[in-house]
Write an enzyme that holds these catalytic residues in place. Structure first.
Site, PDB file in Angstrom:
ATOM      1  N   CYS A  81       0.833  -1.206   0.000  1.00  0.00           N
ATOM      2  CA  CYS A  81       0.000   0.000   0.000  1.00  0.00           C
ATOM      3  C   CYS A  81       0.865   1.251   0.000  1.00  0.00           C
ATOM      4  CB  CYS A  81      -0.936   0.012   1.209  1.00  0.00           C
ATOM      5  SG  CYS A  81      -2.028   1.456   1.265  1.00  0.00           S
ATOM      6  N   CYS A 125      -0.531   4.095   2.108  1.00  0.00           N
ATOM      7  CA  CYS A 125      -0.318   3.905   3.550  1.00  0.00           C
ATOM      8  C   CYS A 125       1.128   4.193   3.952  1.00  0.00           C
ATOM      9  CB  CYS A 125      -0.651   2.465   3.948  1.00  0.00           C
ATOM     10  SG  CYS A 125      -2.239   1.847   3.380  1.00  0.00           S
ATOM     11  N   ASP A 126       2.074   3.710   3.161  1.00  0.00           N
ATOM     12  CA  ASP A 126       3.470   3.670   3.605  1.00  0.00           C
ATOM     13  C   ASP A 126       4.442   4.510   2.779  1.00  0.00           C
ATOM     14  OD1 ASP A 126       2.684   1.843   5.566  1.00  0.00           O
ATOM     15  OD2 ASP A 126       2.985   0.140   4.231  1.00  0.00           O
TER      16      ASP A 126
END
Length: 323
Positions: A137, A140-141
């Site tokens: 992701c 997300c990261d």
């Protein structure tokens, strides 16, 4: 075997299931959450979470899910450690589900929050370096790799979108694809090829994720899918973007799914085609797939479930009064 009855039965946990439970409990529906094989969902295998609103500092995914579960229990939710293996939707409300334990769960409304799992390559080092340089992701990261060298593995819309997104943080993004052309939409491909921060490696497959001395990702071992030639690519982060698999096996033939296997809902709502059955979170969202959007749809499912029951109860009272 035991029979557990409730006004609101929730299958699956995670942000969607827990949020539905919190709202449902506060509406007096005394929900039951059947947690499934992975209580807390994908966030329980996520380390640093920096984009969930309300926390100034980085928090841990498992801790966030633990807090959501406690909050749901505090307001009156019953948590069941079981996995649903069969559901009966054809008979309408009340809906019945059978757990792996043999217990039966009966709910006037059903909220499906079974989530989705990222598809992985299944090569050495992938799981061992999860959260240590390997992710599924970018949204997300990606922030954790600002100014660093990253790679994206895949060739569809998801991979191209992830690569484009990562250019917001990284000046050096490599897209690795096992074929000589992309499956992504042409408009996305045009943006990709026009971006000077992105380099594409054609006909390459990742054979192994290799750790550096500090225990985080150091480089990728690649193989040319045409010639068989081996090579390596040094990166700080690698994002596997070969799609997601929604957990909808339980509902095949019972609820409509789209081409990707996601449950189909009425646009802008969590309502399925069966009155009283609602779907929320990643099981019905192939676009955003974020913890905060999952929580939002869980809230929506609970609100719509409460309205469904209120309308049904009102209609029953009117019918009784007319007799």
């Amino acid at each position: 075997m035991a029979v557990h009855t409730t006004r609101m039965l929730i299958i699956g946990s995670g942000p969607a299931g827990y949020s539905a439970a919190i709202y449902g409990a506060r509406a007096g529906m005394e929900p039951i959450v059947v947690q499934g094989l992975q209580p807390g969902g994908q966030l329980t295998i996520t380390t640093d979470v920096e984009n969930y609103p309300g926390f100034a500092d980085v928090i841990q995914g498992p801790w966030l899910m633990e807090q959501m579960q406690k909050q749901a229990e505090h307001v009156g939710t019953r948590m069941m450690w079981d996995t649903i293996v069969e559901v009966d939707l054809a008979s309408g409300s009340p809906f019945r589900a059978i757990g792996d334990s043999g217990d039966e769960y009966v709910g006037d409304v059903l909220v499906i929050a079974t989530g989705a799992q990222a598809k992985w390559l299944g090569v050495p080092g992938e799981q061992e370096l999860g959260g240590k340089g390997v992710s599924a992701c970018a949204t997300c990261d990606g922030f954790f790799y600002r100014g660093k060298k990253v790679a994206v593995i895949g060739g569809g819309n998801t991979a191209v979108e992830e690569a484009l997104y990562l250019t917001n943080h990284s000046p050096d993004v490599t897209l690795i694809h096992r074929r000589d052309s992309l499956r992504a939409e042409k408009i996305l491909q045009d943006r990709l090829f026009a971006n000077v921060r992105i380099n594409v490696l054609w006909n390459k497959a990742v054979e192994r994720f290799v750790a550096a001395e500090n225990g985080t990702l150091g480089h990728l071992e690649l193989v040319d899918t045409v010639t068989g030639e081996k090579s390596t690519l040094e990166v700080d982060g690698a994002f596997v973007a070969i799609g997601h698999a929604p957990a909808t096996e339980l509902f095949k033939g019972k609820l409509e799914t789209d081409d990707g296997g996601y449950l189909v809902v009425e646009p802008g709502t969590p309502k399925t085609a069966i009155p009283g059955v609602f779907a929320c979170g990643d099981v019905m969202d192939h676009t955003y797939r974020q913890a905060v959007t999952a929580a939002g749809t869980g809230c929506m499912a609970a609100l719509d479930a409460e309205r469904f029951l209120a309308a049904r109860d009102h209609a029953a009272k009117q019918a009784e009064a007319a007799e």
